[in-house]
Design a protein around this motif. Structure first.
Motif, mmCIF file in Angstrom:
data_model
loop_
_atom_site.group_PDB
_atom_site.id
_atom_site.type_symbol
_atom_site.label_atom_id
_atom_site.label_comp_id
_atom_site.label_asym_id
_atom_site.label_seq_id
_atom_site.Cartn_x
_atom_site.Cartn_y
_atom_site.Cartn_z
ATOM 1 N N GLU A 13 0.797 -1.291 -0.120
ATOM 2 C CA GLU A 13 0.027 0.061 -0.035
ATOM 3 C C GLU A 13 0.897 1.158 0.113
ATOM 4 O OE1 GLU A 13 -3.892 2.053 2.778
ATOM 5 O OE2 GLU A 13 -2.261 0.392 3.455
ATOM 6 N N LEU A 14 0.757 2.013 -0.962
ATOM 7 C CA LEU A 14 1.491 3.308 -1.193
ATOM 8 C C LEU A 14 0.704 4.618 -0.523
ATOM 9 C CD1 LEU A 14 3.157 3.133 -4.493
ATOM 10 C CD2 LEU A 14 4.377 3.236 -2.354
ATOM 11 N N VAL A 15 1.192 5.178 0.254
ATOM 12 C CA VAL A 15 0.395 6.394 1.092
ATOM 13 C C VAL A 15 1.361 7.458 1.247
ATOM 14 C CG1 VAL A 15 -0.965 4.601 2.509
ATOM 15 C CG2 VAL A 15 1.169 5.570 3.365
ATOM 16 N N SER A 16 0.620 8.499 1.589
ATOM 17 C CA SER A 16 1.438 9.950 1.788
ATOM 18 C C SER A 16 2.294 9.785 3.173
ATOM 19 C CB SER A 16 0.657 10.872 1.826
ATOM 20 O OG SER A 16 -0.302 11.137 2.787
ATOM 21 N N ASP A 85 -1.743 1.073 -9.094
ATOM 22 C CA ASP A 85 -2.746 2.007 -8.805
ATOM 23 C C ASP A 85 -2.633 3.095 -8.084
ATOM 24 O OD1 ASP A 85 -4.150 0.144 -10.652
ATOM 25 O OD2 ASP A 85 -5.190 -0.817 -8.817
ATOM 26 N N ALA A 86 -1.621 3.036 -7.132
ATOM 27 C CA ALA A 86 -1.400 4.146 -6.292
ATOM 28 C C ALA A 86 -0.679 5.119 -6.999
ATOM 29 C CB ALA A 86 -0.678 3.817 -5.044
ATOM 30 N N LEU A 87 0.486 4.559 -7.882
ATOM 31 C CA LEU A 87 1.436 5.418 -8.688
ATOM 32 C C LEU A 87 0.782 6.131 -9.684
ATOM 33 C CD1 LEU A 87 4.323 3.197 -9.090
ATOM 34 C CD2 LEU A 87 4.378 5.357 -7.684
ATOM 35 N N ASP A 88 -0.395 5.254 -10.235
ATOM 36 C CA ASP A 88 -1.144 6.021 -11.267
ATOM 37 C C ASP A 88 -1.985 7.217 -10.783
ATOM 38 O OD1 ASP A 88 -0.049 4.409 -13.521
ATOM 39 O OD2 ASP A 88 -1.701 2.850 -13.439
ATOM 40 N N VAL A 104 9.467 7.121 -1.432
ATOM 41 C CA VAL A 104 10.613 6.827 -0.447
ATOM 42 C C VAL A 104 10.211 5.678 0.733
ATOM 43 C CG1 VAL A 104 11.548 8.090 1.680
ATOM 44 C CG2 VAL A 104 10.969 9.477 -0.397
ATOM 45 N N ALA A 105 11.158 4.933 0.994
ATOM 46 C CA ALA A 105 10.638 3.972 1.969
ATOM 47 C C ALA A 105 11.856 3.388 2.759
ATOM 48 C CB ALA A 105 10.066 2.756 1.192
ATOM 49 N N LEU A 214 5.592 3.435 1.309
ATOM 50 C CA LEU A 214 5.046 2.121 1.573
ATOM 51 C C LEU A 214 4.374 2.021 3.128
ATOM 52 C CD1 LEU A 214 7.515 -0.218 -0.334
ATOM 53 C CD2 LEU A 214 5.016 -0.023 -0.784
ATOM 54 N N GLN A 215 3.265 1.967 3.075
ATOM 55 C CA GLN A 215 2.699 1.766 4.544
ATOM 56 C C GLN A 215 3.208 0.586 5.288
ATOM 57 O OE1 GLN A 215 1.754 3.018 7.119
ATOM 58 N NE2 GLN A 215 -0.247 3.886 6.507
#
Length: 399
Positions: A13-16, A85-88, A104-105, A214-215
């Motif tokens: 999961e990609l998040v801010s 999907d998160a990148l798009d 960033v991770a 990444l969460q």
């Protein structure tokens, strides 16, 4: 997060950054970790025993074949639908004012591998890092810049491989960030480890790029991921048969309690997948201790893998005593995601003998290991290294 929400949310999961959350620990584990950290600072631990502590030899660690069955290596190049999907979604929102996305991770999240796969799937240009010696000499690197030419989007998997913490070694990334800010490089994606990003945001506080991360895996999503790696089968505690990864169906639990092991593992690993995975593999056993038997109600088609209690988990610790060279070496390795001896001398200012002694000490403590770029921190050793650098006053990452 509820169990239903954990099941529905993607594991990648990609998040801010403001949505990123550190997994919570049990109260007992928080108190024990704090006490342990204090004791290790005021006395020398029983370091590098030649024989395991009493009782440990009664437990049977898994063979290599069994580890491949129960805890195979993570594959970061597959199941990327939620990640993509998160990148798009980010590109749709931000590309007009920031055509280059930054992800960033922390280390050990598989970020670079996932970005490389995105480039391969979409036929985007993959930007190779320049030679470290040329970075150190501050050469112009026109051939490296030529990789950005053209209209095809590009992917730079790891920014930390493109600079060295030396006067001349900062030039390339300074120019790169400036060119991105000016919109001169077209559309692209940059992956960056959290330690390198922390360095650059401190060096350039005016840096205001929108980033994703990444969460962290909380205990529920961590259990879902580890069970997914194993496929079929069940995980139960050696001491009392409690569920470690509880079945999804309530009737299948048969009233057995659920252990707090995964909550402690998620907190200790800071929700970083490969850190949790490395400790998890060391915690698995082929059979329980003598007084625990296979539950009679277990499905005959299922097999059980046993997990030692968290109190018996062994993780690397820092060598005793105070040593600034060790801290300098560890910090440099994390900034650049791996370095060889020559680059460590350049970035730390240490003499060759001091670098070799530091590497030997850290390797013997299982805090670092061989790496394609030379040496790097081990996943199992990462929590101890991060805690040590924080205690020594180094700028640690925000993850």
């Amino acid at each position: 997060m509820t169990a239903a929400e954990a099941t529905s949310s993607p594991l990648r999961e990609l998040v801010s950054k403001d949505q990123w959350a550190l997994p919570s620990a049990t109260v007992n584990r928080t108190l024990q970790d704090g006490l342990k950290a204090f004791v290790e600072r005021v006395r020398q631990p029983n370091w590098l025993q030649d024989q395991p502590a009493g009782g440990q030899d009664e437990l049977q660690p898994l063979s290599r074949r069994q580890l491949e069955r129960w805890a195979p290596e993570p594959q970061w190049r597959s199941n990327l639908s939620g990640f993509v999907d998160a990148l798009d979604h980010w590109c749709t929102r931000w590309s007009a004012i920031q055509p280059v996305g930054f992800v960033v991770a922390p280390p050990f999240t598989g970020l670079a591998e996932s970005l490389e796969q995105v480039a391969a799937d979409r036929d985007w240009r993959l930007i190779a890092p320049p030679d470290l010696d040329r970075i150190h000499r501050g050469q112009a690197l026109q051939d490296w810049w030529s990789q950005f030419e053209g209209d095809t989007p590009w992917v730079l998997p790891e920014l930390g491989h493109c600079w060295l913490r030396t006067p001349a070694g900062l030039t390339l990334v300074r120019h790169l960030l400036g060119a991105i800010a000016a919109g001169e490089l077209g559309r692209g994606l940059v992956g960056c480890n959290s330690w390198s990003w922390t360095f650059w945001t401190h060096l350039l506080p005016e840096l205001r790029f929108s980033t994703l991360t990444l969460q962290a895996l909380d205990h529920q999503r961590l259990g879902q991921w580890l069970q997914g790696l194993a496929g079929t089968g069940q995980f139960r505690l050696t001491t009392n048969g409690s569920w470690v990864v509880p079945p999804k169906d309530e009737p299948a639990r048969n009233g057995a309690r659920t252990s707090a092991f995964l909550r402690d593992l998620a907190a200790w690993s800071r929700g970083i997948p490969e850190v949790a995975w490395a400790i998890w593999r060391d915690s698995l056993r082929a059979r329980p201790e003598a007084e625990v038997e296979e539950p009679p109600d277990a499905e005959p088609t299922q097999s059980t893998c046993w997990v030692i209690p968290w109190s018996q988990v062994s993780v690397p610790t820092m060598p005793p005593g105070e040593s600034r060279p060790l801290a300098f070496v560890l910090h440099a390795l994390l900034l650049h995601q791996g370095l060889d001896e020559t680059s460590l001398q350049q970035t730390t200012g240490l003499a060759p003998d001091d670098v070799h002694i530091a590497l030997h000490s850290l390797h013997r403590a299982e805090l670092i290991g061989p790496h394609p770029r030379g040496w790097f921190v081990t996943p199992r050793g990462y929590p101890a290294v991060r805690r040590y650098l924080h205690a020594e006053g180094f700028a640690v990452d925000g993850f």
